[in-house]
Design a protein around this motif. Structure first.
Motif, mmCIF file in Angstrom:
data_model
loop_
_atom_site.group_PDB
_atom_site.id
_atom_site.type_symbol
_atom_site.label_atom_id
_atom_site.label_comp_id
_atom_site.label_asym_id
_atom_site.label_seq_id
_atom_site.Cartn_x
_atom_site.Cartn_y
_atom_site.Cartn_z
ATOM 1 N N VAL A 212 1.880 7.386 -4.809
ATOM 2 C CA VAL A 212 2.356 6.701 -3.606
ATOM 3 C C VAL A 212 2.490 7.735 -2.495
ATOM 4 N N ARG A 213 1.886 7.434 -1.335
ATOM 5 C CA ARG A 213 1.980 8.358 -0.186
ATOM 6 C C ARG A 213 3.397 8.400 0.361
ATOM 7 N N GLY A 214 3.886 9.597 0.604
ATOM 8 C CA GLY A 214 5.245 9.766 1.112
ATOM 9 C C GLY A 214 5.528 8.993 2.384
ATOM 10 N N ASP A 215 4.562 8.926 3.305
ATOM 11 C CA ASP A 215 4.882 8.295 4.593
ATOM 12 C C ASP A 215 4.903 6.782 4.517
ATOM 13 N N PHE B 239 6.329 14.850 -7.684
ATOM 14 C CA PHE B 239 6.536 14.654 -6.242
ATOM 15 C C PHE B 239 6.210 15.959 -5.537
ATOM 16 N N ASP B 240 5.963 15.884 -4.224
ATOM 17 C CA ASP B 240 5.779 17.107 -3.433
ATOM 18 C C ASP B 240 6.645 17.036 -2.175
ATOM 19 N N ILE B 241 6.552 18.073 -1.341
ATOM 20 C CA ILE B 241 7.438 18.153 -0.165
ATOM 21 C C ILE B 241 7.151 17.088 0.885
ATOM 22 N N HIS B 242 5.995 16.401 0.804
ATOM 23 C CA HIS B 242 5.718 15.286 1.723
ATOM 24 C C HIS B 242 6.287 13.986 1.172
ATOM 25 N N MET B 243 6.948 14.062 0.012
ATOM 26 C CA MET B 243 7.496 12.899 -0.686
ATOM 27 C C MET B 243 6.385 12.024 -1.290
ATOM 28 N N ASN B 244 5.134 12.556 -1.347
ATOM 29 C CA ASN B 244 4.132 11.913 -2.188
ATOM 30 C C ASN B 244 4.666 11.934 -3.612
ATOM 31 N N PHE C 83 16.003 16.544 -1.863
ATOM 32 C CA PHE C 83 14.966 16.589 -2.884
ATOM 33 C C PHE C 83 15.516 16.904 -4.280
ATOM 34 N N ILE D 213 6.938 5.473 2.202
ATOM 35 C CA ILE D 213 8.196 5.307 1.465
ATOM 36 C C ILE D 213 9.380 5.234 2.424
#
Lengths: 77, 77, 77, 77, 77, 77, 77
Positions: F67-70, F39-44, F11, F72
């Motif tokens: 953009v939703r992390g999952d 960004f956040d810890i979910h990779m959003n 990160f 990516i």
């Protein structure tokens, strides 16, 4: 919840297979064969002298390879 | 949340099947049949004298095999 | 977060269906019909005298079958 | 993290829809329509007098049906 | 782990968009457009005066619709 | 479990890229390019002045997009 | 649950590979090769001087790239 018959747990099979050759069936039509060097509770594993087989054809040799547990369908010693 | 009728829990069926032959229906068109040796709360299982059937055709025999729970659709004793 | 109208929770339908026949619609084009014997909070269920229907055709009969919750789309009593 | 504008939470829409007809759009090309009887925090729901529509064609009627939350894409009152 | 530059968090964009029109790109080739009324930490959202677009064609209008977070790919104000 | 060589965490690359243009490779054959705002810890993540590329063709411009992390696969500064 | 033979854990292979070139096999038919700069417990990784190979063809070069752990199938040093 589990009785004594459960003393034989699934991960015991991996533990007993450390240092021995295993066949790993993966999602898709890929298989990997190699000597089991390490595993963790997510079923992430490390194989040594590994060969990858796709649709029955040898595709690649790897000295060492880490395989993600969630890509694994079956492991056989 | 559960009343007494729930005393019969799903994993009891696996517990009662230890040491007996089970049919495992997996994602995709694969089935595995063998003697249930172990299972855990993730539904990871170990089968002994297992045979894998793909599209109705016997494909492979395994002495012992560990099957990941999240690849499993149904298990029948 | 939930008010009194929620006293009727989804799992109550399963609880009320114990011992009765249910239809289970699964991912893919598979359905299973049988008497509901057990369920847990993951929606894993056990059916008795179950029959599997694929694309509208009866495919297999099972004395007892455990179905993984995450393969289930809908359950109707 | 949330300010007062959040007082209107997504699940409030389900709560307000209890006892009313809703349309449920599911993964794949399936829709289910029926009276919302119950829901939980996983978005598992129970519909009454439900009808399933596949590719725009009425396929099946159900007296009561439980739909798994993780098969649901959208719910509209 | 995060420094001050992170004061601008992803969910702030949703918070700033409450009451305004957003475009929601979903898995598959579906888009939904509408006024953002509510969201939660799972990215479940409620849209008002929503219209669903599939393969570039307007398909359906909804007065109110709840969209499951795990079906969402992108949200743009 | 991690030694000093880990001081360089994944990160950190996102943190160092705040305010700079990044390329985001997503599931399917979609890419999004824009200035990384959050960004956040979910990779959003949130991108500004973003453009979406599908199969190598510019498809849409967005002022701001979450953009939703999952969804990516890879992010490159 | 684990005995001494487990001292060799899967993530040790990544730790030993920091600063060295690795091959990353991803879901789909994509591979990425580059120098491993960082990883975390989700198997998110950062590669330097990375090149992406799709269906055996070099597709793109990246100075630095972060790859999401859940897109990864195998990593080989």
């Amino acid at each position: 919840m589990m009785n004594e018959k459960m003393s034989n747990r699934p991960f015991d099979l991996l533990n007993d297979s450390l240092g021995k050759e295993v066949l790993v069936v993966m999602k898709g039509s890929t298989q990997v064969r190699g000597k089991l060097k390490a595993f963790d509770i997510h079923m992430n594993i490390v194989l040594e002298n590994a060969s990858q087989i796709v649709d029955g054809q040898l595709k690649t040799n790897y000295g060492k390879i880490m395989v993600r547990g969630d890509s694994i369908v079956m492991i056989s010693p």
